[in-house]
Enzyme design. Structure first.
Site, PDB file in Angstrom:
ATOM      1  N   LEU A 140     -60.701  19.096   3.736  1.00 10.09           N
ATOM      2  CA  LEU A 140     -59.748  18.402   2.870  1.00 10.09           C
ATOM      3  C   LEU A 140     -60.381  17.197   2.180  1.00 10.09           C
ATOM      4  O   LEU A 140     -60.016  16.859   1.054  1.00 10.09           O
ATOM      5  CB  LEU A 140     -58.533  17.967   3.691  1.00 10.09           C
ATOM      6  CG  LEU A 140     -57.592  19.095   4.150  1.00 10.09           C
ATOM      7  CD1 LEU A 140     -56.462  18.517   4.991  1.00 10.09           C
ATOM      8  CD2 LEU A 140     -57.033  19.846   2.950  1.00 10.09           C
ATOM      9  N   CYS A 141     -61.327  16.550   2.873  1.00  8.30           N
ATOM     10  CA  CYS A 141     -61.969  15.394   2.239  1.00  8.30           C
ATOM     11  C   CYS A 141     -62.758  15.823   1.008  1.00  8.30           C
ATOM     12  O   CYS A 141     -62.825  15.094   0.008  1.00  8.30           O
ATOM     13  CB  CYS A 141     -62.871  14.681   3.243  1.00  8.30           C
ATOM     14  SG  CYS A 141     -64.154  15.732   3.947  1.00  8.30           S
ATOM     15  N   THR A 142     -63.353  17.014   1.060  1.00  8.19           N
ATOM     16  CA  THR A 142     -64.081  17.532  -0.107  1.00  8.19           C
ATOM     17  C   THR A 142     -63.110  17.833  -1.235  1.00  8.19           C
ATOM     18  O   THR A 142     -63.358  17.494  -2.405  1.00  8.19           O
ATOM     19  CB  THR A 142     -64.859  18.803   0.271  1.00  8.19           C
ATOM     20  OG1 THR A 142     -65.809  18.486   1.283  1.00  8.19           O
ATOM     21  CG2 THR A 142     -65.584  19.375  -0.945  1.00  8.19           C
TER      22      THR A 142
END
EC number: 6.2.1.64
Length: 448
Positions: free
Chosen positions: A217-219
Protein backbone atom coordinates in the site's frame (compact mmCIF):
# COMPACT_ATOMS: atom_id res chain seq x y z
CA UNK A 1 2.28 -56.54 -33.50
CA UNK A 2 3.52 -53.53 -35.41
CA UNK A 3 1.39 -50.39 -35.34
CA UNK A 4 0.86 -50.39 -39.10
CA UNK A 5 -0.30 -54.03 -39.03
CA UNK A 6 -3.43 -53.20 -37.04
CA UNK A 7 -6.32 -52.54 -39.37
CA UNK A 8 -9.46 -50.65 -38.56
CA UNK A 9 -12.80 -52.38 -38.86
CA UNK A 10 -14.55 -51.99 -42.20
CA UNK A 11 -16.34 -48.69 -42.58
CA UNK A 12 -14.39 -47.02 -39.75
CA UNK A 13 -12.15 -44.05 -40.39
CA UNK A 14 -8.51 -45.11 -39.90
CA UNK A 15 -7.96 -42.00 -37.78
CA UNK A 16 -9.67 -43.72 -34.80
CA UNK A 17 -7.44 -46.81 -34.68
CA UNK A 18 -5.55 -45.54 -31.60
CA UNK A 19 -8.79 -44.87 -29.72
CA UNK A 20 -10.12 -48.31 -30.60
CA UNK A 21 -7.04 -49.98 -29.12
CA UNK A 22 -7.81 -48.49 -25.71
CA UNK A 23 -11.31 -50.01 -25.79
CA UNK A 24 -10.68 -53.33 -27.50
CA UNK A 25 -7.64 -54.53 -25.55
CA UNK A 26 -7.07 -55.42 -21.92
CA UNK A 27 -4.05 -54.02 -20.10
CA UNK A 28 -2.37 -54.03 -16.69
CA UNK A 29 -3.64 -50.53 -15.88
CA UNK A 30 -7.25 -51.17 -16.85
CA UNK A 31 -10.10 -50.83 -14.41
CA UNK A 32 -11.07 -53.95 -12.43
CA UNK A 33 -14.53 -54.10 -14.01
CA UNK A 34 -13.50 -53.14 -17.53
CA UNK A 35 -14.18 -55.67 -20.27
CA UNK A 36 -12.72 -54.87 -23.70
CA UNK A 37 -15.49 -54.66 -26.28
CA UNK A 38 -15.50 -53.32 -29.86
CA UNK A 39 -18.99 -51.97 -29.19
CA UNK A 40 -17.58 -49.40 -26.76
CA UNK A 41 -16.18 -47.36 -29.61
CA UNK A 42 -19.55 -47.45 -31.37
CA UNK A 43 -21.13 -46.24 -28.13
CA UNK A 44 -19.00 -43.12 -27.83
CA UNK A 45 -19.71 -42.40 -31.50
CA UNK A 46 -23.45 -42.40 -30.85
CA UNK A 47 -25.76 -39.50 -30.08
CA UNK A 48 -26.51 -41.00 -26.67
CA UNK A 49 -23.17 -39.79 -25.31
CA UNK A 50 -23.58 -36.06 -24.86
CA UNK A 51 -20.78 -34.01 -23.31
CA UNK A 52 -20.94 -30.38 -22.22
CA UNK A 53 -17.89 -28.13 -22.49
CA UNK A 54 -18.17 -25.01 -20.32
CA UNK A 55 -16.03 -22.11 -21.51
CA UNK A 56 -14.58 -21.39 -24.93
CA UNK A 57 -11.41 -19.57 -23.90
CA UNK A 58 -7.84 -20.78 -24.26
CA UNK A 59 -8.49 -23.95 -22.26
CA UNK A 60 -12.01 -24.51 -23.59
CA UNK A 61 -10.83 -24.39 -27.22
CA UNK A 62 -8.24 -27.07 -26.45
CA UNK A 63 -10.82 -29.23 -24.70
CA UNK A 64 -13.30 -28.99 -27.55
CA UNK A 65 -10.63 -29.96 -30.07
CA UNK A 66 -9.37 -32.86 -27.95
CA UNK A 67 -12.87 -34.25 -27.41
CA UNK A 68 -13.65 -34.11 -31.10
CA UNK A 69 -10.38 -35.89 -31.94
CA UNK A 70 -11.09 -38.54 -29.29
CA UNK A 71 -14.11 -39.75 -31.25
CA UNK A 72 -17.02 -38.04 -29.49
CA UNK A 73 -19.64 -36.79 -31.93
CA UNK A 74 -22.30 -35.07 -29.79
CA UNK A 75 -20.77 -32.09 -28.00
CA UNK A 76 -22.34 -28.98 -26.52
CA UNK A 77 -20.45 -25.76 -25.76
CA UNK A 78 -21.61 -22.90 -23.55
CA UNK A 79 -19.90 -19.51 -23.24
CA UNK A 80 -21.16 -15.99 -22.60
CA UNK A 81 -18.31 -14.03 -24.26
CA UNK A 82 -17.66 -12.63 -27.71
CA UNK A 83 -14.31 -12.74 -29.48
CA UNK A 84 -11.84 -9.93 -28.84
CA UNK A 85 -8.57 -9.15 -30.58
CA UNK A 86 -6.62 -10.14 -27.44
CA UNK A 87 -8.04 -13.69 -27.65
CA UNK A 88 -6.36 -14.57 -30.94
CA UNK A 89 -2.88 -15.30 -29.58
CA UNK A 90 -3.99 -18.40 -27.65
CA UNK A 91 -7.59 -19.28 -28.60
CA UNK A 92 -6.65 -20.96 -31.84
CA UNK A 93 -10.16 -21.67 -33.13
CA UNK A 94 -10.71 -17.96 -33.81
CA UNK A 95 -9.51 -15.67 -36.61
CA UNK A 96 -9.47 -11.87 -37.04
CA UNK A 97 -12.66 -12.04 -39.13
CA UNK A 98 -14.44 -13.57 -36.12
CA UNK A 99 -13.93 -10.58 -33.79
CA UNK A 100 -17.24 -9.56 -32.23
CA UNK A 101 -18.96 -12.90 -32.77
CA UNK A 102 -19.91 -15.30 -29.93
CA UNK A 103 -17.05 -17.62 -29.00
CA UNK A 104 -19.33 -20.65 -28.65
CA UNK A 105 -20.76 -20.24 -32.15
CA UNK A 106 -17.42 -19.72 -33.89
CA UNK A 107 -15.71 -22.58 -32.03
CA UNK A 108 -18.56 -24.94 -32.91
CA UNK A 109 -18.39 -24.01 -36.58
CA UNK A 110 -14.62 -24.47 -36.71
CA UNK A 111 -14.60 -27.93 -35.12
CA UNK A 112 -17.47 -29.17 -37.28
CA UNK A 113 -15.56 -28.11 -40.40
CA UNK A 114 -12.34 -29.83 -39.35
CA UNK A 115 -13.63 -33.06 -37.76
CA UNK A 116 -16.11 -34.81 -39.99
CA UNK A 117 -19.07 -36.39 -38.21
CA UNK A 118 -18.67 -34.30 -35.07
CA UNK A 119 -21.61 -32.07 -34.16
CA UNK A 120 -21.14 -29.21 -31.73
CA UNK A 121 -24.18 -27.37 -30.41
CA UNK A 122 -23.27 -23.84 -29.26
CA UNK A 123 -25.02 -22.03 -26.41
CA UNK A 124 -24.31 -18.31 -26.20
CA UNK A 125 -25.23 -17.22 -22.69
CA UNK A 126 -24.73 -17.68 -18.97
CA UNK A 127 -24.83 -20.89 -16.94
CA UNK A 128 -27.80 -19.67 -14.92
CA UNK A 129 -29.80 -19.00 -18.09
CA UNK A 130 -30.23 -22.74 -18.58
CA UNK A 131 -32.73 -24.81 -16.54
CA UNK A 132 -31.59 -27.77 -14.50
CA UNK A 133 -33.05 -30.18 -17.05
CA UNK A 134 -30.59 -28.86 -19.61
CA UNK A 135 -27.66 -30.15 -17.55
CA UNK A 136 -29.33 -33.46 -16.75
CA UNK A 137 -29.00 -34.67 -20.35
CA UNK A 138 -25.19 -34.89 -20.28
CA UNK A 139 -23.09 -37.92 -19.38
CA UNK A 140 -20.13 -35.71 -18.42
CA UNK A 141 -19.39 -32.01 -17.98
CA UNK A 142 -15.90 -30.58 -18.48
CA UNK A 143 -15.10 -26.97 -17.75
CA UNK A 144 -12.22 -24.61 -18.50
CA UNK A 145 -13.28 -21.47 -16.65
CA UNK A 146 -11.34 -18.50 -15.30
CA UNK A 147 -14.06 -17.56 -12.81
CA UNK A 148 -14.23 -19.06 -9.31
CA UNK A 149 -17.84 -17.95 -8.99
CA UNK A 150 -18.84 -19.72 -12.21
CA UNK A 151 -17.08 -22.89 -11.02
CA UNK A 152 -18.98 -22.82 -7.76
CA UNK A 153 -22.24 -22.27 -9.59
CA UNK A 154 -21.61 -25.23 -11.90
CA UNK A 155 -20.61 -27.38 -8.95
CA UNK A 156 -23.88 -26.57 -7.21
CA UNK A 157 -25.84 -27.46 -10.33
CA UNK A 158 -24.16 -30.84 -10.67
CA UNK A 159 -24.64 -31.68 -6.99
CA UNK A 160 -28.31 -30.65 -7.08
CA UNK A 161 -29.00 -33.11 -9.93
CA UNK A 162 -28.09 -36.14 -7.80
CA UNK A 163 -31.06 -38.32 -6.84
CA UNK A 164 -31.17 -40.60 -3.79
CA UNK A 165 -32.70 -44.00 -3.14
CA UNK A 166 -34.76 -45.05 -0.11
CA UNK A 167 -31.57 -45.55 1.90
CA UNK A 168 -30.42 -41.97 1.14
CA UNK A 169 -27.66 -43.30 -1.09
CA UNK A 170 -26.89 -41.51 -4.38
CA UNK A 171 -28.32 -43.24 -7.45
CA UNK A 172 -25.20 -43.79 -9.65
CA UNK A 173 -26.97 -42.99 -12.91
CA UNK A 174 -27.91 -39.54 -11.59
CA UNK A 175 -24.31 -38.59 -10.78
CA UNK A 176 -22.80 -36.56 -13.64
CA UNK A 177 -18.98 -36.45 -13.46
CA UNK A 178 -17.61 -32.91 -13.45
CA UNK A 179 -14.07 -32.50 -14.77
CA UNK A 180 -12.59 -29.15 -13.82
CA UNK A 181 -9.48 -27.71 -15.43
CA UNK A 182 -7.69 -24.47 -14.76
CA UNK A 183 -4.43 -22.75 -15.67
CA UNK A 184 -2.38 -19.84 -14.36
CA UNK A 185 0.72 -19.12 -16.37
CA UNK A 186 2.95 -22.21 -16.15
CA UNK A 187 0.73 -23.91 -13.56
CA UNK A 188 -2.54 -25.76 -13.85
CA UNK A 189 -4.78 -28.41 -12.39
CA UNK A 190 -7.17 -31.17 -13.38
CA UNK A 191 -9.84 -32.32 -10.97
CA UNK A 192 -12.52 -35.02 -11.03
CA UNK A 193 -15.73 -34.46 -9.06
CA UNK A 194 -18.33 -37.18 -8.58
CA UNK A 195 -20.98 -35.61 -6.36
CA UNK A 196 -21.36 -37.23 -2.93
CA UNK A 197 -18.51 -39.65 -3.67
CA UNK A 198 -15.55 -37.30 -3.98
CA UNK A 199 -15.11 -33.80 -2.53
CA UNK A 200 -17.02 -31.24 -4.55
CA UNK A 201 -15.48 -27.91 -5.50
CA UNK A 202 -17.15 -26.20 -2.54
CA UNK A 203 -15.51 -28.66 -0.10
CA UNK A 204 -12.13 -27.15 -0.93
CA UNK A 205 -13.10 -23.73 -2.26
CA UNK A 206 -9.91 -22.25 -0.78
CA UNK A 207 -7.91 -24.02 -3.51
CA UNK A 208 -9.34 -21.58 -6.05
CA UNK A 209 -7.67 -18.33 -5.13
CA UNK A 210 -9.60 -15.35 -6.47
CA UNK A 211 -6.88 -12.83 -5.67
CA UNK A 212 -3.35 -12.21 -6.77
CA UNK A 213 -0.41 -11.10 -4.70
CA UNK A 214 -1.03 -7.40 -4.16
CA UNK A 215 1.29 -4.42 -4.21
CA UNK A 216 2.41 -2.79 -0.95
CA UNK A 217 0.00 0.00 0.00
CA UNK A 218 2.88 2.37 0.66
CA UNK A 219 4.00 1.92 -2.96
CA UNK A 220 0.48 2.54 -4.29
CA UNK A 221 0.03 5.65 -2.16
CA UNK A 222 3.45 7.31 -2.33
CA UNK A 223 5.83 5.84 -4.91
CA UNK A 224 3.93 4.32 -7.83
CA UNK A 225 6.24 3.22 -10.66
CA UNK A 226 4.02 1.15 -12.93
CA UNK A 227 0.65 1.59 -14.64
CA UNK A 228 -0.53 -1.36 -12.52
CA UNK A 229 0.19 0.65 -9.37
CA UNK A 230 -2.08 3.44 -10.60
CA UNK A 231 -4.86 0.98 -11.45
CA UNK A 232 -4.70 -0.67 -8.04
CA UNK A 233 -4.70 2.75 -6.33
CA UNK A 234 -7.89 3.68 -8.18
CA UNK A 235 -9.50 0.33 -7.40
CA UNK A 236 -8.56 0.03 -3.73
CA UNK A 237 -8.45 3.64 -2.52
CA UNK A 238 -10.47 5.81 -4.88
CA UNK A 239 -13.37 3.51 -5.76
CA UNK A 240 -14.85 3.23 -2.24
CA UNK A 241 -14.58 7.00 -1.71
CA UNK A 242 -15.46 8.54 -5.06
CA UNK A 243 -17.58 6.09 -7.06
CA UNK A 244 -21.30 6.51 -6.23
CA UNK A 245 -22.26 3.72 -3.83
CA UNK A 246 -18.65 2.51 -4.06
CA UNK A 247 -18.65 0.90 -0.64
CA UNK A 248 -21.83 -1.03 -1.44
CA UNK A 249 -21.08 -1.95 -5.05
CA UNK A 250 -17.95 -4.08 -5.60
CA UNK A 251 -15.86 -3.49 -8.68
CA UNK A 252 -17.09 -5.69 -11.53
CA UNK A 253 -14.28 -6.42 -13.98
CA UNK A 254 -16.82 -7.42 -16.63
CA UNK A 255 -18.70 -4.11 -16.41
CA UNK A 256 -17.15 -1.69 -18.96
CA UNK A 257 -18.42 1.32 -17.00
CA UNK A 258 -16.58 0.18 -13.88
CA UNK A 259 -13.39 -0.62 -15.75
CA UNK A 260 -13.46 2.65 -17.70
CA UNK A 261 -13.96 4.69 -14.51
CA UNK A 262 -10.92 3.03 -12.92
CA UNK A 263 -8.88 3.48 -16.12
CA UNK A 264 -9.73 7.20 -16.22
CA UNK A 265 -8.67 7.72 -12.61
CA UNK A 266 -5.53 5.61 -13.12
CA UNK A 267 -4.56 7.73 -16.15
CA UNK A 268 -4.84 10.91 -14.08
CA UNK A 269 -2.52 9.45 -11.46
CA UNK A 270 -0.13 8.10 -14.11
CA UNK A 271 0.25 11.59 -15.63
CA UNK A 272 0.88 13.01 -12.17
CA UNK A 273 3.84 10.67 -11.62
CA UNK A 274 5.11 10.53 -15.20
CA UNK A 275 4.04 6.91 -15.75
CA UNK A 276 2.73 5.38 -18.97
CA UNK A 277 -1.06 5.58 -19.01
CA UNK A 278 -2.86 2.22 -18.90
CA UNK A 279 -5.30 1.22 -21.62
CA UNK A 280 -8.64 -0.54 -21.11
CA UNK A 281 -7.22 -4.03 -21.65
CA UNK A 282 -4.48 -3.62 -19.02
CA UNK A 283 -6.94 -2.09 -16.57
CA UNK A 284 -9.37 -4.97 -16.92
CA UNK A 285 -6.54 -7.46 -16.57
CA UNK A 286 -5.42 -5.94 -13.27
CA UNK A 287 -8.97 -5.57 -11.95
CA UNK A 288 -9.83 -9.18 -12.78
CA UNK A 289 -6.41 -10.47 -11.66
CA UNK A 290 -5.80 -12.01 -15.07
CA UNK A 291 -2.51 -13.90 -15.38
CA UNK A 292 -1.27 -14.21 -18.99
CA UNK A 293 -2.13 -17.59 -20.47
CA UNK A 294 0.53 -20.00 -21.72
CA UNK A 295 -0.57 -22.14 -24.67
CA UNK A 296 1.52 -25.17 -23.65
CA UNK A 297 -0.07 -25.23 -20.18
CA UNK A 298 -3.54 -25.12 -21.72
CA UNK A 299 -2.61 -28.06 -23.96
CA UNK A 300 -1.34 -30.18 -21.04
CA UNK A 301 -4.32 -29.51 -18.77
CA UNK A 302 -6.78 -30.06 -21.61
CA UNK A 303 -5.18 -33.42 -22.37
CA UNK A 304 -5.52 -34.42 -18.70
CA UNK A 305 -9.16 -33.33 -18.52
CA UNK A 306 -10.24 -35.00 -21.75
CA UNK A 307 -8.47 -38.20 -20.70
CA UNK A 308 -10.59 -38.19 -17.54
CA UNK A 309 -13.73 -37.60 -19.63
CA UNK A 310 -12.82 -40.57 -21.82
CA UNK A 311 -12.27 -42.76 -18.75
CA UNK A 312 -15.51 -41.61 -17.11
CA UNK A 313 -17.55 -42.42 -20.23
CA UNK A 314 -15.96 -45.77 -21.13
CA UNK A 315 -14.74 -47.07 -17.76
CA UNK A 316 -11.58 -48.33 -19.45
CA UNK A 317 -9.25 -47.02 -16.71
CA UNK A 318 -9.76 -45.81 -13.12
CA UNK A 319 -10.51 -42.14 -12.68
CA UNK A 320 -8.04 -39.69 -11.22
CA UNK A 321 -8.08 -39.70 -7.42
CA UNK A 322 -8.95 -36.85 -7.52
CA UNK A 323 -6.81 -33.69 -7.97
CA UNK A 324 -3.71 -33.34 -10.15
CA UNK A 325 -1.50 -30.27 -9.89
CA UNK A 326 0.80 -29.40 -12.83
CA UNK A 327 3.79 -27.05 -12.70
CA UNK A 328 6.30 -26.16 -15.40
CA UNK A 329 8.17 -23.39 -13.59
CA UNK A 330 11.38 -25.20 -12.65
CA UNK A 331 11.11 -28.43 -14.60
CA UNK A 332 7.90 -30.38 -15.14
CA UNK A 333 6.14 -31.73 -12.06
CA UNK A 334 2.72 -33.38 -11.65
CA UNK A 335 1.40 -34.29 -8.22
CA UNK A 336 -1.81 -36.23 -7.59
CA UNK A 337 -3.55 -35.49 -4.29
CA UNK A 338 -6.57 -37.42 -2.93
CA UNK A 339 -8.57 -34.54 -1.49
CA UNK A 340 -11.12 -35.32 1.23
CA UNK A 341 -14.77 -34.34 1.51
CA UNK A 342 -15.82 -31.67 3.95
CA UNK A 343 -18.73 -33.08 6.00
CA UNK A 344 -19.86 -29.51 6.68
CA UNK A 345 -19.83 -28.47 3.01
CA UNK A 346 -22.64 -26.08 2.08
CA UNK A 347 -23.30 -27.99 -1.15
CA UNK A 348 -22.71 -31.71 -0.61
CA UNK A 349 -22.62 -31.95 3.19
CA UNK A 350 -24.88 -31.17 6.12
CA UNK A 351 -23.34 -28.03 7.63
CA UNK A 352 -24.44 -26.55 10.97
CA UNK A 353 -26.07 -23.11 10.87
CA UNK A 354 -23.60 -20.28 10.41
CA UNK A 355 -23.67 -17.23 12.70
CA UNK A 356 -24.47 -13.76 11.34
CA UNK A 357 -23.67 -10.94 13.76
CA UNK A 358 -25.34 -7.54 13.38
CA UNK A 359 -27.01 -4.77 15.35
CA UNK A 360 -30.80 -4.65 15.47
CA UNK A 361 -30.60 -1.18 13.86
CA UNK A 362 -28.75 -2.54 10.83
CA UNK A 363 -30.77 -2.72 7.64
CA UNK A 364 -31.58 -5.82 5.63
CA UNK A 365 -29.44 -4.35 2.84
CA UNK A 366 -26.45 -4.49 5.22
CA UNK A 367 -27.07 -8.20 5.76
CA UNK A 368 -27.27 -8.79 2.02
CA UNK A 369 -24.04 -6.88 1.44
CA UNK A 370 -22.22 -9.11 3.93
CA UNK A 371 -23.64 -12.27 2.34
CA UNK A 372 -22.15 -11.06 -0.94
CA UNK A 373 -18.77 -9.95 0.37
CA UNK A 374 -18.05 -12.67 2.95
CA UNK A 375 -20.05 -15.67 1.77
CA UNK A 376 -19.54 -15.50 -2.00
CA UNK A 377 -23.18 -14.96 -2.93
CA UNK A 378 -24.30 -12.94 -5.92
CA UNK A 379 -28.06 -12.46 -5.54
CA UNK A 380 -29.08 -13.72 -2.09
CA UNK A 381 -32.74 -14.33 -1.28
CA UNK A 382 -33.76 -14.60 2.38
CA UNK A 383 -36.58 -16.15 4.36
CA UNK A 384 -36.93 -16.35 8.14
CA UNK A 385 -39.13 -17.83 10.83
CA UNK A 386 -40.77 -14.85 12.57
CA UNK A 387 -43.28 -15.42 15.40
CA UNK A 388 -43.77 -19.03 14.34
CA UNK A 389 -44.38 -18.40 10.65
CA UNK A 390 -42.14 -18.37 7.60
CA UNK A 391 -41.65 -14.88 6.20
CA UNK A 392 -40.04 -13.97 2.89
CA UNK A 393 -37.73 -11.03 3.58
CA UNK A 394 -36.34 -10.54 0.10
CA UNK A 395 -36.24 -12.45 -3.18
CA UNK A 396 -33.84 -11.36 -5.90
CA UNK A 397 -36.11 -12.56 -8.68
CA UNK A 398 -37.63 -10.33 -11.34
CA UNK A 399 -41.26 -10.99 -10.39
CA UNK A 400 -40.72 -10.43 -6.62
CA UNK A 401 -37.85 -7.95 -6.45
CA UNK A 402 -40.00 -4.79 -6.66
CA UNK A 403 -42.64 -6.12 -4.25
CA UNK A 404 -40.06 -6.69 -1.51
CA UNK A 405 -37.71 -3.79 -2.26
CA UNK A 406 -39.06 -1.75 0.68
CA UNK A 407 -37.65 -4.32 3.11
CA UNK A 408 -34.09 -3.49 2.11
CA UNK A 409 -34.10 -0.18 3.97
CA UNK A 410 -35.89 -1.52 7.06
CA UNK A 411 -33.91 -2.36 10.18
CA UNK A 412 -33.78 -5.91 11.49
CA UNK A 413 -35.89 -4.81 14.43
CA UNK A 414 -38.55 -3.38 12.12
CA UNK A 415 -38.67 -6.70 10.30
CA UNK A 416 -39.25 -8.53 13.58
CA UNK A 417 -35.86 -10.30 13.52
CA UNK A 418 -34.36 -11.13 16.91
CA UNK A 419 -31.26 -12.97 18.10
CA UNK A 420 -31.36 -16.69 17.33
CA UNK A 421 -33.70 -16.12 14.38
CA UNK A 422 -32.95 -18.71 11.69
CA UNK A 423 -32.39 -17.32 8.19
CA UNK A 424 -32.56 -19.56 5.12
CA UNK A 425 -30.60 -18.07 2.24
CA UNK A 426 -30.37 -19.14 -1.38
CA UNK A 427 -28.53 -17.49 -4.24
CA UNK A 428 -30.89 -16.68 -7.09
CA UNK A 429 -27.91 -16.52 -9.45
CA UNK A 430 -26.83 -20.07 -8.64
CA UNK A 431 -29.37 -22.50 -10.05
CA UNK A 432 -30.00 -25.51 -7.85
CA UNK A 433 -28.18 -24.16 -4.80
CA UNK A 434 -29.30 -25.71 -1.52
CA UNK A 435 -30.47 -23.20 1.11
CA UNK A 436 -27.73 -22.15 3.51
CA UNK A 437 -28.88 -21.79 7.11
CA UNK A 438 -27.70 -18.87 9.25
CA UNK A 439 -28.48 -17.96 12.86
CA UNK A 440 -28.82 -14.28 13.58
CA UNK A 441 -26.81 -12.87 16.49
CA UNK A 442 -27.75 -9.33 17.55
CA UNK A 443 -25.01 -7.61 19.53
CA UNK A 444 -27.44 -5.27 21.32
CA UNK A 445 -29.14 -8.18 23.03
CA UNK A 446 -32.55 -8.34 21.35
CA UNK A 447 -33.19 -12.08 21.76
CA UNK A 448 -36.04 -14.42 21.01
Amino acid sequence: MALHDVQSSPGTDNRWRHVRRLLERAGPLGGPEFEPDPELFSAIRSDLVQILVVGAGGLGCEMLKDLALSGFVNLHLIDMDTIDLSNLNRQFLFRPKDIGRPKAVVAAEFVERRVSGCRVTPHFGKLEDKPLEFYRQFMCIVCGLDSVQARRRLNQIVCSLVQFDESDQPIPTSVIPLIDGGTQGFQGHCRVVRAHATPCLECTADLYSSTQQGFPLCTLAHTPRLPEHCIEFARIMQWPQEWPFGEEVPVDGDDPHHVDWIRTEACKRARQFGIREPDFRLTQGVVKHIIPAVASTNAVISAQCVTEVFKAITGCYPLLNNFANFSDIEGVAVNVVPLERNPQCDVCGQPPPKPLTFNSRDSLQTVINQLKSEHGMTRPSLTACVEGRDVTLYMDLSFLRDQLADNLDKSLAELGLLSNTVLNVTDSAQSGMKPVTFVLNLEDGMET
